[in-house]
Design a protein around this motif. Structure first.
Motif, PDB file in Angstrom:
ATOM      1  N   GLU A 189     109.682  30.409  -7.466  1.00 61.51           N
ATOM      2  CA  GLU A 189     111.246  30.461  -6.689  1.00 61.51           C
ATOM      3  C   GLU A 189     111.352  31.955  -6.436  1.00 61.51           C
ATOM      4  OE1 GLU A 189     115.415  28.979  -6.506  1.00 61.51           O
ATOM      5  OE2 GLU A 189     114.349  27.925  -7.925  1.00 61.51           O
ATOM      6  N   ALA A 190     110.999  32.786  -7.554  1.00 64.27           N
ATOM      7  CA  ALA A 190     111.248  34.164  -7.226  1.00 64.27           C
ATOM      8  C   ALA A 190     110.202  34.651  -6.209  1.00 64.27           C
ATOM      9  CB  ALA A 190     111.014  34.936  -8.777  1.00 64.27           C
ATOM     10  N   TYR A 191     108.940  34.103  -6.460  1.00 65.61           N
ATOM     11  CA  TYR A 191     107.761  34.654  -5.421  1.00 65.61           C
ATOM     12  C   TYR A 191     108.161  34.374  -4.221  1.00 65.61           C
ATOM     13  CZ  TYR A 191     103.410  34.862  -3.149  1.00 65.61           C
ATOM     14  OH  TYR A 191     102.507  35.323  -2.351  1.00 65.61           O
ATOM     15  N   GLN A 192     108.632  33.192  -3.859  1.00 67.41           N
ATOM     16  CA  GLN A 192     108.923  32.616  -2.521  1.00 67.41           C
ATOM     17  C   GLN A 192     110.341  33.716  -1.785  1.00 67.41           C
ATOM     18  OE1 GLN A 192     107.315  30.694  -0.266  1.00 67.41           O
ATOM     19  NE2 GLN A 192     108.636  31.601   1.107  1.00 67.41           N
ATOM     20  N   ILE A 193     111.164  34.202  -2.800  1.00 65.26           N
ATOM     21  CA  ILE A 193     112.285  35.018  -2.275  1.00 65.26           C
ATOM     22  C   ILE A 193     111.533  36.199  -2.051  1.00 65.26           C
ATOM     23  CG2 ILE A 193     114.426  35.841  -2.663  1.00 65.26           C
ATOM     24  CD1 ILE A 193     114.980  33.259  -2.800  1.00 65.26           C
ATOM     25  N   ALA A 194     110.767  36.762  -2.689  1.00 70.06           N
ATOM     26  CA  ALA A 194     110.083  37.875  -2.387  1.00 70.06           C
ATOM     27  C   ALA A 194     109.294  37.945  -0.864  1.00 70.06           C
ATOM     28  CB  ALA A 194     109.297  38.458  -3.417  1.00 70.06           C
ATOM     29  N   ASP A 195     108.619  36.900  -1.049  1.00 71.84           N
ATOM     30  CA  ASP A 195     107.773  36.657   0.117  1.00 71.84           C
ATOM     31  C   ASP A 195     108.614  36.944   1.630  1.00 71.84           C
ATOM     32  OD1 ASP A 195     105.060  36.078   1.016  1.00 71.84           O
ATOM     33  OD2 ASP A 195     105.823  34.174   1.864  1.00 71.84           O
ATOM     34  N   ASP A 196     109.916  36.161   1.458  1.00 74.57           N
ATOM     35  CA  ASP A 196     110.747  35.983   2.559  1.00 74.57           C
ATOM     36  C   ASP A 196     111.265  37.590   2.736  1.00 74.57           C
ATOM     37  OD1 ASP A 196     110.523  33.432   2.526  1.00 74.57           O
ATOM     38  OD2 ASP A 196     112.649  33.133   2.067  1.00 74.57           O
ATOM     39  N   LEU A 197     111.288  38.257   1.844  1.00 74.19           N
ATOM     40  CA  LEU A 197     111.995  39.779   1.811  1.00 74.19           C
ATOM     41  C   LEU A 197     110.867  40.572   2.558  1.00 74.19           C
ATOM     42  CD1 LEU A 197     113.828  40.291  -1.475  1.00 74.19           C
ATOM     43  CD2 LEU A 197     114.688  40.949   0.828  1.00 74.19           C
ATOM     44  N   ARG A 198     109.474  40.459   2.011  1.00 70.46           N
ATOM     45  CA  ARG A 198     108.378  40.980   2.714  1.00 70.46           C
ATOM     46  C   ARG A 198     108.210  40.754   4.164  1.00 70.46           C
ATOM     47  NH1 ARG A 198     105.544  39.995  -2.470  1.00 70.46           N
ATOM     48  NH2 ARG A 198     104.449  38.426  -1.193  1.00 70.46           N
ATOM     49  N   ASP A 199     108.357  39.372   4.356  1.00 74.45           N
ATOM     50  CA  ASP A 199     107.982  38.898   5.700  1.00 74.45           C
ATOM     51  C   ASP A 199     109.230  39.601   6.723  1.00 74.45           C
ATOM     52  OD1 ASP A 199     106.659  36.994   7.626  1.00 74.45           O
ATOM     53  OD2 ASP A 199     108.930  36.498   7.787  1.00 74.45           O
ATOM     54  N   THR A 200     110.184  39.860   6.096  1.00 77.06           N
ATOM     55  CA  THR A 200     111.564  40.325   6.842  1.00 77.06           C
ATOM     56  C   THR A 200     111.226  41.920   6.972  1.00 77.06           C
ATOM     57  OG1 THR A 200     112.726  38.738   5.916  1.00 77.06           O
ATOM     58  CG2 THR A 200     114.026  40.488   7.146  1.00 77.06           C
ATOM     59  N   LEU A 201     110.953  42.634   6.000  1.00 79.39           N
ATOM     60  CA  LEU A 201     111.241  44.165   5.916  1.00 79.39           C
ATOM     61  C   LEU A 201     109.677  44.802   6.068  1.00 79.39           C
ATOM     62  CD1 LEU A 201     113.439  44.176   2.770  1.00 79.39           C
ATOM     63  CD2 LEU A 201     114.121  44.307   5.244  1.00 79.39           C
ATOM     64  N   ASP A 202     108.675  44.358   5.649  1.00 83.21           N
ATOM     65  CA  ASP A 202     107.527  45.059   5.450  1.00 83.21           C
ATOM     66  C   ASP A 202     106.736  44.936   6.915  1.00 83.21           C
ATOM     67  OD1 ASP A 202     107.825  46.201   3.030  1.00 83.21           O
ATOM     68  OD2 ASP A 202     106.505  45.037   2.033  1.00 83.21           O
ATOM     69  N   ASP A 231     120.782  42.018   0.800  1.00 80.34           N
ATOM     70  CA  ASP A 231     120.997  42.330  -0.597  1.00 80.34           C
ATOM     71  C   ASP A 231     121.182  41.166  -1.653  1.00 80.34           C
ATOM     72  OD1 ASP A 231     121.150  45.185  -0.040  1.00 80.34           O
ATOM     73  OD2 ASP A 231     123.332  45.152   0.496  1.00 80.34           O
ATOM     74  N   GLY A 232     121.533  39.903  -1.164  1.00 87.80           N
ATOM     75  CA  GLY A 232     121.641  38.720  -1.731  1.00 87.80           C
ATOM     76  C   GLY A 232     120.499  38.265  -2.191  1.00 87.80           C
ATOM     77  N   ALA A 233     119.422  38.428  -1.425  1.00 89.34           N
ATOM     78  CA  ALA A 233     118.033  38.056  -1.618  1.00 89.34           C
ATOM     79  C   ALA A 233     117.490  38.800  -2.769  1.00 89.34           C
ATOM     80  CB  ALA A 233     117.250  38.203  -0.311  1.00 89.34           C
ATOM     81  N   LEU A 234     117.542  40.199  -2.602  1.00 91.68           N
ATOM     82  CA  LEU A 234     117.254  41.188  -3.831  1.00 91.68           C
ATOM     83  C   LEU A 234     117.825  40.502  -5.059  1.00 91.68           C
ATOM     84  CD1 LEU A 234     117.181  44.359  -1.957  1.00 91.68           C
ATOM     85  CD2 LEU A 234     115.281  43.255  -2.811  1.00 91.68           C
ATOM     86  N   ALA A 235     119.134  40.292  -5.020  1.00 92.23           N
ATOM     87  CA  ALA A 235     119.829  40.005  -6.252  1.00 92.23           C
ATOM     88  C   ALA A 235     119.346  38.477  -6.704  1.00 92.23           C
ATOM     89  CB  ALA A 235     121.357  39.836  -6.009  1.00 92.23           C
ATOM     90  N   ARG A 236     119.014  37.702  -5.899  1.00 90.18           N
ATOM     91  CA  ARG A 236     118.552  36.419  -6.219  1.00 90.18           C
ATOM     92  C   ARG A 236     117.144  36.522  -6.978  1.00 90.18           C
ATOM     93  NH1 ARG A 236     119.452  31.698  -7.802  1.00 90.18           N
ATOM     94  NH2 ARG A 236     117.927  30.086  -7.397  1.00 90.18           N
ATOM     95  N   LEU A 237     116.229  37.394  -6.231  1.00 87.10           N
ATOM     96  CA  LEU A 237     115.114  37.886  -6.908  1.00 87.10           C
ATOM     97  C   LEU A 237     114.861  38.209  -8.422  1.00 87.10           C
ATOM     98  CD1 LEU A 237     111.884  38.219  -6.803  1.00 87.10           C
ATOM     99  CD2 LEU A 237     112.443  40.345  -5.530  1.00 87.10           C
ATOM    100  N   ARG A 238     115.786  39.077  -8.643  1.00 87.10           N
ATOM    101  CA  ARG A 238     116.211  39.755  -9.947  1.00 87.10           C
ATOM    102  C   ARG A 238     116.772  38.575 -10.952  1.00 87.10           C
ATOM    103  NH1 ARG A 238     113.471  42.697 -13.067  1.00 87.10           N
ATOM    104  NH2 ARG A 238     113.908  41.225 -14.536  1.00 87.10           N
ATOM    105  N   SER A 239     117.524  38.006 -10.303  1.00 82.88           N
ATOM    106  CA  SER A 239     118.073  37.107 -11.319  1.00 82.88           C
ATOM    107  C   SER A 239     117.105  35.830 -11.661  1.00 82.88           C
ATOM    108  CB  SER A 239     119.552  36.380 -10.416  1.00 82.88           C
ATOM    109  OG  SER A 239     119.656  34.991 -10.874  1.00 82.88           O
ATOM    110  N   LEU A 240     116.271  35.260 -10.494  1.00 77.36           N
ATOM    111  CA  LEU A 240     115.370  34.196 -10.907  1.00 77.36           C
ATOM    112  C   LEU A 240     114.177  34.783 -12.134  1.00 77.36           C
ATOM    113  CD1 LEU A 240     114.735  32.680  -7.279  1.00 77.36           C
ATOM    114  CD2 LEU A 240     115.318  31.666  -9.539  1.00 77.36           C
TER     115      LEU A 240
END
Ligand code: FPP
Ligand code: MG
Length: 276
Positions: free
Chosen positions: A172-185, A212-221
């Motif tokens: 789940e953490a990987y997928q949240i990060a993948d979404d963040l990277r798809d959006t930001l990188d 910010d919510g996605a980043l917090a969720r990544l850390r929490s996972l």
């Protein structure tokens, strides 16, 4: 098939399998452990070949090089993916393992990939009108991480279920990060087309949770994964692995720089827009 597998990506899923096996002191020969971990990676590579096809994401680029269909044509890309799926199970069948272990490993791997809750199901959700983010992520990404952790435990004759839960959180953490990277990188740093979730109108954690919510969720996972780690011989190694895994996941745009501030990125305007 070679183009799909080499030089390869971060090899996170086989790393997870071997990390769990090592944490639980598996006595199976390292070569056999590597065979089982490689099977997971071959399936991951197969899924990317098919995912890039024109009927799915139609992506010309993967890992900074032409995707398989862009390099060799669609027919060979379908067949390369098919060949990799078969090879994965062949590698497990040929590994020097206790015979009793083989069907358990095959079943665990098939569960991660199959049409009931595995990544085939995850991909199929993309053809539906509406899908819950967690159901979709759990199948499309979580299931193969779950399988990685499960086979690691099986190799060590440990209880696989609690480790599967640990793997699911990393997935789940990987997928949240993948979404963040798809959006930001940007495409150059990703080595694959950026902004694809928006293009294909797919669920993305940045849309549902905000950046910010996605980043917090990544850390929490990542924290939840560590908290869910079952008792084992070398817990500290697992914690280190999770932190290393986490460090690789952060999008460049928000990875802390030398002064602690986010580094500049070609997609900074997107970040500003989404924050707004
Ligand atoms: C990448 O997603 C793709 C997946 C995680 C799974 C794709 C699964 C299939 C195509 C089903 C076929 C399965 C096998 C085993 C051949 P993404 O598009 O969100 O990520 P990306 O940005 O890396 O392309
Ligand atoms: Mg894709």
């Amino acid at each position: 098939m070679d183009h799909a597998v080499f030089p390869g990506g971060a090899r996170l899923r086989p790393g997870l399998a071997m990390g769990v096996a090592a944490a639980c002191d598996a006595s199976v020969a390292p070569e056999a452990q590597a065979d089982v971990a490689a099977a997971i990676e071959l399936l991951h590579c197969a899924s990317l070949v098919h995912d890039d096809l024109p009927c799915f994401d139609d992506a010309p680029l993967r890992r900074g090089r032409p995707s398989v269909h862009a390099a060799f044509g669609e027919e060979l890309a379908v067949l390369a993916g098919d060949g990799l799926i078969v090879l994965a199970f062949d590698v497990v069948a040929r590994a020097q393992l206790e015979p009793v272990l083989v069907p358990k490993l095959v079943r665990a791997i098939a569960q991660g990939v199959g049409a009931v809750g595995g990544l085939v199901a995850g991909q199929a959700w993309e053809s539906e009108q509406a899908v819950g983010l967690r159901t979709y992520h759990k199948a499309k990404t979580g299931a193969l991480f779950e399988a990685g952790a499960r086979v690691g435990a099986l190799l060590a004759q440990a209880d696989a279920e609690p480790w599967a839960q640990f793997g699911a959180r990393l997935g789940e953490a990987y997928q949240i990060a993948d979404d963040l990277r798809d959006t930001l990188d940007d495409t150059a740093s990703l080595g694959k087309p950026a902004g694809q979730d928006m293009v294909h109108n797919r669920p993305n954690a940045c849309i549902s949770l905000g950046i910010d919510g996605a980043l917090a969720r990544l850390r929490s996972l990542l924290d939840q994964a560590i908290a869910a780690m079952p008792a084992c011989r070398h817990p500290q190694r697992v914690v280190q692995w999770v932190e290393g895994f986490g460090a690789r996941l952060y999008p460049r745009a928000v990875r802390p720089g030398i002064n602690g501030k986010p580094q500049a990125s070609a997609n900074q305007p997107v970040l500003a827009d989404l924050r707004a």
